[in-house]
Design an enzyme around this catalytic site. Structure first.
Site, PDB file in Angstrom:
ATOM      1  N   GLY A 274      49.560  37.452  27.840  1.00  0.00           N
ATOM      2  CA  GLY A 274      48.321  37.573  28.624  1.00  0.00           C
ATOM      3  C   GLY A 274      48.650  37.890  30.065  1.00  0.00           C
ATOM      4  O   GLY A 274      49.246  38.917  30.365  1.00  0.00           O
TER       5      GLY A 274
ATOM      6  N   THR B 170      48.282  38.955  34.045  1.00  0.00           N
ATOM      7  CA  THR B 170      47.651  40.117  34.665  1.00  0.00           C
ATOM      8  C   THR B 170      47.787  41.361  33.803  1.00  0.00           C
ATOM      9  O   THR B 170      46.819  42.088  33.568  1.00  0.00           O
ATOM     10  CB  THR B 170      48.261  40.381  36.050  1.00  0.00           C
ATOM     11  OG1 THR B 170      48.329  39.162  36.788  1.00  0.00           O
ATOM     12  CG2 THR B 170      47.407  41.370  36.833  1.00  0.00           C
TER      13      THR B 170
ATOM     14  N   GLU C 163      50.373  39.657  44.152  1.00  0.00           N
ATOM     15  CA  GLU C 163      49.007  39.454  44.617  1.00  0.00           C
ATOM     16  C   GLU C 163      48.500  40.577  45.519  1.00  0.00           C
ATOM     17  O   GLU C 163      47.336  40.578  45.902  1.00  0.00           O
ATOM     18  CB  GLU C 163      48.922  38.126  45.367  1.00  0.00           C
ATOM     19  CG  GLU C 163      49.175  36.937  44.453  1.00  0.00           C
ATOM     20  CD  GLU C 163      49.375  35.650  45.217  1.00  0.00           C
ATOM     21  OE1 GLU C 163      49.985  35.696  46.299  1.00  0.00           O
ATOM     22  OE2 GLU C 163      48.926  34.603  44.752  1.00  0.00           O
ATOM     23  N   ALA C 164      49.340  41.509  45.904  1.00  0.00           N
ATOM     24  CA  ALA C 164      48.905  42.628  46.742  1.00  0.00           C
ATOM     25  C   ALA C 164      48.989  43.911  45.928  1.00  0.00           C
ATOM     26  O   ALA C 164      49.778  44.020  44.994  1.00  0.00           O
ATOM     27  CB  ALA C 164      49.777  42.734  47.992  1.00  0.00           C
TER      28      ALA C 164
ATOM     29  N   LYS D 160      43.198  44.669  52.008  1.00  0.00           N
ATOM     30  CA  LYS D 160      44.533  45.044  52.482  1.00  0.00           C
ATOM     31  C   LYS D 160      44.479  46.493  52.942  1.00  0.00           C
ATOM     32  O   LYS D 160      44.317  47.407  52.136  1.00  0.00           O
ATOM     33  CB  LYS D 160      45.564  44.882  51.361  1.00  0.00           C
ATOM     34  CG  LYS D 160      46.944  45.427  51.718  1.00  0.00           C
ATOM     35  CD  LYS D 160      47.849  45.449  50.504  1.00  0.00           C
ATOM     36  CE  LYS D 160      49.122  46.219  50.801  1.00  0.00           C
ATOM     37  NZ  LYS D 160      49.985  46.361  49.605  1.00  0.00           N
TER      38      LYS D 160
ATOM     39  N   VAL E  56      54.323  33.338  19.347  1.00  0.00           N
ATOM     40  CA  VAL E  56      54.923  34.259  18.373  1.00  0.00           C
ATOM     41  C   VAL E  56      56.297  33.709  18.017  1.00  0.00           C
ATOM     42  O   VAL E  56      57.167  33.566  18.892  1.00  0.00           O
ATOM     43  CB  VAL E  56      55.035  35.677  18.960  1.00  0.00           C
ATOM     44  CG1 VAL E  56      55.791  36.594  17.993  1.00  0.00           C
ATOM     45  CG2 VAL E  56      53.660  36.247  19.263  1.00  0.00           C
TER      46      VAL E  56
ATOM     47  N   ILE F 291      51.263  45.757  40.353  1.00  0.00           N
ATOM     48  CA  ILE F 291      49.963  46.026  39.741  1.00  0.00           C
ATOM     49  C   ILE F 291      49.777  47.528  39.521  1.00  0.00           C
ATOM     50  O   ILE F 291      49.181  47.966  38.536  1.00  0.00           O
ATOM     51  CB  ILE F 291      48.829  45.473  40.621  1.00  0.00           C
ATOM     52  CG1 ILE F 291      48.989  43.960  40.829  1.00  0.00           C
ATOM     53  CG2 ILE F 291      47.460  45.784  40.023  1.00  0.00           C
ATOM     54  CD1 ILE F 291      48.753  43.127  39.612  1.00  0.00           C
TER      55      ILE F 291
END
Length: 516
Positions: free
Chosen positions: A10, A12, A46-47, A75, A199, A363
């Site tokens: 799971g 992000t 987080e950015a 940001k 798993v 990200i």
């Protein structure tokens, strides 16, 4: 036709994948996320990049929908402190350069150097960051710049990274675990199946493809396409399918981090609308102001310091607020899987690759991996050309980001200890040495930066080369023959505009408090 996708892991990456697949494919494909209750999300990413707006727009989410629930802030760029010399700082903003008589303002600035702050002379964002302003007025409109939001429409439009024709002026900073929680609800209310279990075995068929998973409590779980979102563990791609990992450690030595979640009073301390990267003795410290806390951490090379010394350095940097905060030590796997798509398994997130968080690309890699998966989504024939194209695009992006990050250390003027001196002699990725030599005579252009898409445009290279100060770059010789009056006027106009806008914009705290 493929009918089911099983996402293992799971966090992000897993929930961004599930949410996007539900938004893109609707009910034609079943999406299942299986995540362990025992494995914690790392939660340091987080950015973000400014391109993350495409993700939220694609999901049909406005900022008011998700930002308050994820402690999110704006940001406008990254503030680099102490990379050139202690006490020196500059900004790398989300802002393309203005052009005068065919040359960007950075070339004109190099020619005359009207001040010692190139970023204040050529970028609007520097003033807005220094004065801690919001990029939006209290009525929600963007500050004055070239970008037209949603093409002038009031509603978010579906678009992807490849359609970033103009530069969106900001990204976001948020609590990654809260975003995962928010997207869990988003995806499950739209039909994604959520299984909390471990798993215990990944079963392969006679071809070597994954046929099903064996779980501790839910028995066997079959699927057509399996997405590996198990982080640095690489449970499916690396451990089960044996796909080798290509390390970047020879060029990027930072392999560890220690992170703190520091409470703060945003109204009293104010919220600077940027991420700060402060150079240290064996790496750098990130400071990410969220609405209800500060995310901070020390990224370091274990060859130059110990976890205990790194934690002590970080706590001293933060001050008394860090006294009772638990530290999270992380060992990072820097590099990428040779191929992110093997057989019927696609790795997204840390299992695909990671190139340290210096330019907030974690990200971005997740988002690109998901978008490209949709664009290359196979049918029952499993055309290998789709797989090969996907792998080529993802690998090129990570290799390009690697090169851009190596540039930070190689061209930083800081040279006061072994860590920073070694950065000047360490092995370079193929092609970077020639590019660095060329950039000394002419600042980077579209033709002279890394040749494949990697999220960074020439203006980003200009910001870093001029800000870091360790590479002797020269202006184009022809500028000595040209009238620079229009360029001087444009620089002054930009500075006046920046001051005027900063006076009229609300503070970031004021805007976000209204949103909350």
């Amino acid at each position: 036709m493929l009918s089911s996708v099983v996402i293992v892991g799971g966090g992000t990456s897993g929930w961004m994948t599930a949410s996007y697949l539900r938004a893109a494919l609707g009910e034609s494909v079943n999406v299942t996320v299986i995540e362990s209750k025992r494995i914690k999300t790392i939660g340091v990413g987080e950015a973000t990049f400014s391109t993350v707006r495409h993700f939220f727009d694609y999901l049909g989410l406005s900022e008011n929908d998700w930002m308050p629930k994820c402690n999110a802030t704006y940001k406008l760029g990254i503030r680099f402190e102490n990379w050139r010399a202690k006490g020196h700082y500059f900004y790398h903003p989300f802002e393309r350069l203005r052009v005068v008589d065919g040359f960007p303002l950075t070339e004109w600035w190099l020619n005359k150097k009207p001040s010692d702050r190139f970023d204040q002379d050529v970028f609007l964002m520097s003033e807005i960051c220094d004065t801690m302003r919001s990029p939006r007025y209290l009525d929600g409109t963007l500050f004055e710049q070239d970008f037209v939001e949603h093409g002038g429409s009031m509603d978010p439009e579906r678009s992807t990274l490849s359609e970033q024709a103009t530069q969106f002026p900001y990204a976001y900073q948020f609590d990654a675990s809260l975003l995962a929680d928010f997207l869990t609800e988003y995806a499950t209310t739209r039909g994604a199946r959520h299984i909390e279990d471990d798993v215990v075995e990944v079963v392969r068929d006679e071809r070597g493809w994954i046929s099903h998973l064996k779980t501790r409590e839910h028995g066997e779980l079959a699927g057509d396409l399996f997405v590996d979102c198990t982080g640095f563990a690489g449970l499916l791609l690396n451990k089960t399918l044996g796909e080798p990992f290509v390390s970047y450690q020879n060029t990027l030595p930072n392999d560890s981090a220690v992170a703190l979640r520091v409470p703060h009073d945003a109204e009293r301390t104010r919220l600077r609308p940027c991420t700060t990267a402060t150079a240290q003795e064996a790496g750098w410290i990130w400071t990410i102001p969220l609405f209800e806390r500060i995310g901070t951490g020390y990224v370091y090379a274990s060859d130059y310091t110990t976890p205990e010394e790194a934690e002590r350095t970080l706590r001293e940097f933060v001050g008394p607020q860090a006294a009772d905060v638990e530290a999270n030590h992380i060992r990072m796997r820097i590099g990428r899987s040779r191929h992110s798509w093997v057989n019927n398994c696609v790795a997204i997130g840390l299992s695909s690759g990671f190139v340290e968080p210096l330019e907030s690309t974690g990200i971005f890699f997740i988002q690109q991996g998901i978008e490209e998966l949709v664009k290359h989504f196979p049918d029952a024939k499993w055309d290998p050309k789709l797989r090969d194209s996907y792998n080529r695009v993802v690998a090129n992006t990570m290799d390009g980001v690697r090169e851009f990050l190596v540039l930070h250390y190689r061209t930083a003027a800081r040279n006061d200890n072994a860590y920073w001196r070694d950065a000047k002699t360490r092995e370079l990725p193929d092609g970077l040495a020639a590019r660095l030599e060329a950039w000394q005579s002419k600042l980077p252009t579209e033709e002279t930066v890394f040749p494949h898409y990697h999220g960074f445009e020439p203006y980003s290279y200009h910001a870093m080369l001029l800000g870091l100060g360790g590479l002797d770059v020269k202006p184009a010789p022809v500028l000595a023959h040209m009238d620079d009056s229009r360029a001087a006027q444009e620089i002054q106009r930009l500075k006046d505009q920046a001051r005027d806008i900063a006076k009229r914009l609300p503070s970031q705290y004021e805007y976000l408090a209204q949103m909350h």
